[in-house]
Design an enzyme around this catalytic site. Structure first.
Site, short mmCIF file in Angstrom:
data_model
loop_
_atom_site.label_atom_id
_atom_site.label_comp_id
_atom_site.label_asym_id
_atom_site.label_seq_id
_atom_site.Cartn_x
_atom_site.Cartn_y
_atom_site.Cartn_z
N ASP A 1 31.67 -5.89 83.72
CA ASP A 1 32.83 -5.98 84.60
C ASP A 1 32.46 -5.71 86.06
O ASP A 1 31.35 -5.25 86.35
CB ASP A 1 33.94 -5.02 84.14
CG ASP A 1 33.42 -3.65 83.73
OD1 ASP A 1 32.32 -3.28 84.17
OD2 ASP A 1 34.12 -2.95 82.98
N ASN B 1 41.10 6.01 76.91
CA ASN B 1 42.19 5.34 76.19
C ASN B 1 41.65 4.28 75.21
O ASN B 1 42.42 3.46 74.71
CB ASN B 1 43.17 4.70 77.18
CG ASN B 1 42.51 3.65 78.07
OD1 ASN B 1 41.33 3.34 77.89
ND2 ASN B 1 43.25 3.11 79.01
N HIS C 1 39.42 1.86 75.95
CA HIS C 1 39.06 0.56 76.51
C HIS C 1 37.55 0.32 76.45
O HIS C 1 36.76 1.27 76.48
CB HIS C 1 39.63 0.35 77.93
CG HIS C 1 38.93 1.06 79.04
ND1 HIS C 1 39.60 1.66 80.07
CD2 HIS C 1 37.61 1.24 79.32
CE1 HIS C 1 38.75 2.17 80.94
NE2 HIS C 1 37.53 1.93 80.49
N GLU D 1 42.03 -3.03 78.65
CA GLU D 1 42.92 -1.90 78.47
C GLU D 1 43.77 -2.08 77.21
O GLU D 1 43.93 -3.21 76.72
CB GLU D 1 43.84 -1.79 79.70
CG GLU D 1 43.09 -1.54 81.01
CD GLU D 1 42.61 -0.10 81.17
OE1 GLU D 1 42.25 0.55 80.16
OE2 GLU D 1 42.56 0.38 82.32
C1 GLP Z 1 34.88 2.14 83.28
C2 GLP Z 1 34.07 0.92 82.85
C3 GLP Z 1 33.79 0.96 81.37
C4 GLP Z 1 33.22 2.31 81.01
C5 GLP Z 1 34.26 3.37 81.29
C6 GLP Z 1 33.83 4.76 80.91
O1 GLP Z 1 36.23 2.00 83.02
N1 GLP Z 1 34.74 -0.30 83.14
O2 GLP Z 1 32.88 -0.09 81.05
O3 GLP Z 1 32.86 2.32 79.67
O4 GLP Z 1 34.50 3.33 82.67
O5 GLP Z 1 33.19 5.37 81.98
P1 GLP Z 1 32.43 6.74 81.89
O6 GLP Z 1 31.17 6.44 81.19
O7 GLP Z 1 32.23 7.15 83.31
O8 GLP Z 1 33.30 7.67 81.13
#
Ligand code: GLP
Length: 249
Positions: A71, A141, A143, A148
């Site tokens: 993303d 959540n 995702h 989402e």
């Molecule tokens: C963002 C990214 C996800 C990632 C998530 C968790 O939302 N788009 O791909 O998995 O964060 O992030 P973290 O690893 O900082 O908890």
């Protein structure tokens, strides 16, 4: 038929880094032309540090490996300090040479233009034979990428709006709690598309991921928990620490 997923329970976040990097390095040894899907966030940081260490020690050759990021924040990208492009270069691509590294094209104004860019990203992934190994993080959540919770499964790469929960999580982690600074929209690979990767590794660290992890592994398969779809994949490995595992059956 789906296999039960493999779950590695690590002592801590840093062990997630070494275990995951070792599996990635192994996959590259087996297939030097691997197509690798990569996530951003704090969870993969020790994975990227470990890959950098392996490369410096002469133990890793990624010169045949093509990467696709999951993303990108909308209207961010190369040259923007808040982009995932910048994050990935700082963490990995500036230190380890890859054959090619791609990100969703987050430019475009008109819906038709954005849609065309997304379809081109999907076509590019298809043109190299699809993703062999996809690394995923997970949102609190449930995702994956920026897919989402929703009433339907998302298909291919698309424009997405972030939920207040994700904006608040990202503000805490990357913007000193200031939600005004957090981008609210992004371009993300879709859940069904992520499911087409041949192998998937999902990494998670910390108590704030424990509910999402138990919903993903032990809950019902529902687009309300996008990661729960992984229950329908034949080759998924979860690499999580004790805090993230605490609600597992
Ligand atoms: C963002 C990214 C996800 C990632 C998530 C968790 O939302 N788009 O791909 O998995 O964060 O992030 P973290 O690893 O900082 O908890």
């Amino acid at each position: 038929m789906n296999k039960k997923p493999t779950v590695y329970c690590c002592k801590n976040h840093s062990e997630i880094g070494s275990v995951t990097a070792a599996l990635i390095a192994d996959a590259i040894k087996k297939n030097p032309n691997l197509v690798l899907g990569l996530p951003t966030g704090q969870t993969p940081v020790p994975v990227y540090q470990e890959l950098c260490k392996m490369y410096k020690a002469g133990e890793l050759d990624c010169s045949g490996v093509t990467t696709f990021n999951l993303d990108e924040y909308f209207h961010r990208g190369k040259g923007d300090p808040d982009s995932y492009y910048t994050f990935m270069h700082e963490q990995l691509f500036d230190h380890v040479p890859f054959k090619a590294s791609y990100f969703p094209d987050s430019s475009g104004e008109l819906a038709t233009e954005i849609d065309k860019n997304c379809k081109q990203y999907d076509a590019l992934i298809e043109s190299v034979g699809g993703i062999d190994l996809q690394i995923l993080g997970i949102g609190s959540n449930g995702h994956i990428g920026f897919n989402e919770p929703s009433s339907t499964w998302s298909e291919g790469t698309a424009f997405v709006k972030l939920t207040p929960q994700t904006v608040s999580d990202n503000a805490k982690k990357f913007y000193n709690g200031n939600e005004l600074l957090v981008p609210k929209t992004a371009i993300s690979m879709g859940t069904n598309q992520i499911m087409r990767a041949k192998s998937i590794i999902l990494i998670a660290s910390g108590e704030d991921k424990a509910k999402a992890i138990s919903d993903t592994i032990d809950g019902i398969v529902t687009p309300r928990v996008p990661a729960s779809k992984l229950q329908n994949h034949d080759d998924v490995t979860f690499i999580i620490d004790e805090d993230a595992a605490k609600f597992l059956d």
